[in-house]
Design a protein around this motif. Structure first.
Motif, PDB file in Angstrom:
ATOM      1  N   ARG B  18       0.813  -1.132  -0.117  1.00 60.38           N
ATOM      2  CA  ARG B  18      -0.151   0.097  -0.009  1.00 60.38           C
ATOM      3  C   ARG B  18       0.949   1.361   0.131  1.00 60.38           C
ATOM      4  NH1 ARG B  18      -5.094   1.340   1.615  1.00 60.38           N
ATOM      5  NH2 ARG B  18      -5.493   3.471   2.320  1.00 60.38           N
ATOM      6  N   ASP B  60      -9.604   0.837  -9.449  1.00 61.95           N
ATOM      7  CA  ASP B  60      -9.912   1.611  -8.103  1.00 61.95           C
ATOM      8  C   ASP B  60      -8.971   1.286  -7.139  1.00 61.95           C
ATOM      9  OD1 ASP B  60     -12.172  -1.356  -7.614  1.00 61.95           O
ATOM     10  OD2 ASP B  60     -10.172  -1.224  -7.813  1.00 61.95           O
ATOM     11  N   ARG B  61      -7.691   0.690  -7.354  1.00 64.83           N
ATOM     12  CA  ARG B  61      -6.597   0.750  -6.700  1.00 64.83           C
ATOM     13  C   ARG B  61      -6.028   2.146  -6.379  1.00 64.83           C
ATOM     14  NH1 ARG B  61      -4.259  -2.005 -10.919  1.00 64.83           N
ATOM     15  NH2 ARG B  61      -2.601  -1.395 -11.755  1.00 64.83           N
ATOM     16  N   ILE B  75      -2.046   4.075  -3.691  1.00 63.24           N
ATOM     17  CA  ILE B  75      -2.279   2.928  -4.409  1.00 63.24           C
ATOM     18  C   ILE B  75      -2.349   1.691  -3.570  1.00 63.24           C
ATOM     19  CG2 ILE B  75      -1.081   1.618  -6.319  1.00 63.24           C
ATOM     20  CD1 ILE B  75       0.667   3.779  -6.948  1.00 63.24           C
ATOM     21  N   SER B  76      -3.636   1.086  -3.510  1.00 59.73           N
ATOM     22  CA  SER B  76      -3.882   0.277  -2.192  1.00 59.73           C
ATOM     23  C   SER B  76      -3.155  -0.892  -2.675  1.00 59.73           C
ATOM     24  CB  SER B  76      -5.487  -0.009  -2.692  1.00 59.73           C
ATOM     25  OG  SER B  76      -5.795  -0.669  -3.445  1.00 59.73           O
ATOM     26  N   ASN B  77      -2.844  -1.416  -3.603  1.00 61.60           N
ATOM     27  CA  ASN B  77      -2.125  -2.824  -3.900  1.00 61.60           C
ATOM     28  C   ASN B  77      -1.076  -2.699  -5.174  1.00 61.60           C
ATOM     29  OD1 ASN B  77      -1.356  -5.488  -4.350  1.00 61.60           O
ATOM     30  ND2 ASN B  77      -3.424  -6.108  -4.978  1.00 61.60           N
ATOM     31  N   GLN B  79       1.185  -2.481  -8.176  1.00 60.99           N
ATOM     32  CA  GLN B  79       1.531  -3.245  -9.334  1.00 60.99           C
ATOM     33  C   GLN B  79       2.756  -3.015 -10.009  1.00 60.99           C
ATOM     34  OE1 GLN B  79      -0.527  -6.207  -9.840  1.00 60.99           O
ATOM     35  NE2 GLN B  79      -1.176  -5.497  -7.956  1.00 60.99           N
TER      36      GLN B  79
END
Lengths: 121, 107
Positions: B18, B60-61, B75-77, B79
């Motif tokens: 995160r 939606d991240r 940025i939640s996850n 990549q």
């Protein structure tokens, strides 16, 4: 598909002039404000100028005011940036952008690939 | 001119992390802040407008929040394809001004 394609960049001597163009397609050009944003090599983004959808209003950053002129030809779907009295600090990639928004919130929703301007003797 | 100060200037991150970065305006800009992503060798892309509105097609991240002088982008996850420099920009008043950017690098 929205496309913005800049042209006209290159090497220019200090004090000389250069005119950038941006050909727009895939949307009704005359409905949108447009802007130029630049990025010096290895540096961040810097807003340069904005023009309203009909060309009646223009805005510039102080460092280019009086030297640069933003304009548009809605019949040709083309945006321009006339740059006079160029300085070494104007060396940058210049991006053409479409402006969206209203009142006080604005954003650049499409960007061209950019054209490089190098001011050097 | 309104100065937009981003922090940190760079972050070393891992896939799945995160990620949170900040943007502070030198004066009240309401909610008139956008966030852009610029990958190496590419033009910037709009991610968030008006502080918290995700642009069309943006995963939606990516989320934005804040108002007044303090703004956050998350940025939640994370990549691998999110490796880039992220810029905030205020359009509350001319001259529109960008922050200096936050660069995300792999740990």
């Amino acid at each position: 598909e929205v496309q913005l394609v800049e042209s006209g960049g290159g090497l220019v001597q200090p004090g000389r002039s250069m005119k950038l163009s941006c050909a727009a397609s895939g949307f009704t050009f005359s409905n949108y404000g447009m802007a130029w944003v630049r990025q010096a090599p290895t540096k961040g983004l810097e807003w340069v100028a904005t023009i309203s959808y009909d060309g009646s209003s223009t805005y510039y950053r102080d460092s280019v005011k009086g030297r640069f002129t933003i304009s548009r030809d809605n019949a040709k779907s083309t945006l321009y940036l006339q740059m006079n009295s160029l300085r070494s600090e104007d060396t940058a990639t210049y991006y053409c952008t479409r402006v969206r928004g209203q009142l006080r919130y604005w954003y650049f929703d499409f960007w061209g690939p950019g054209t490089m301007v190098t001011v050097s003797s | 001119d309104i100065v937009m100060t981003q922090s940190p200037t760079s972050m070393s991150i891992s896939v799945g992390d995160r990620v949170t970065m900040n943007c502070k305006a030198s004066q009240n800009v309401g909610s008139n802040v956008d966030w852009y992503q610029q990958k190496t060798g590419q033009s910037p892309k709009l991610l968030i407008y008006k502080a918290s509105n995700r642009y069309t097609g943006v995963p939606d991240r990516f989320t934005g929040s804040g108002s007044g002088t303090d703004f956050t982008f998350t940025i939640s996850n994370m990549q691998a394809e999110d490796l880039a420099v992220y810029y905030c920009m205020q359009s509350n008043s001319y001259p529109w001004t960008f922050g200096g950017g936050t660069k995300l690098e792999l740990k």
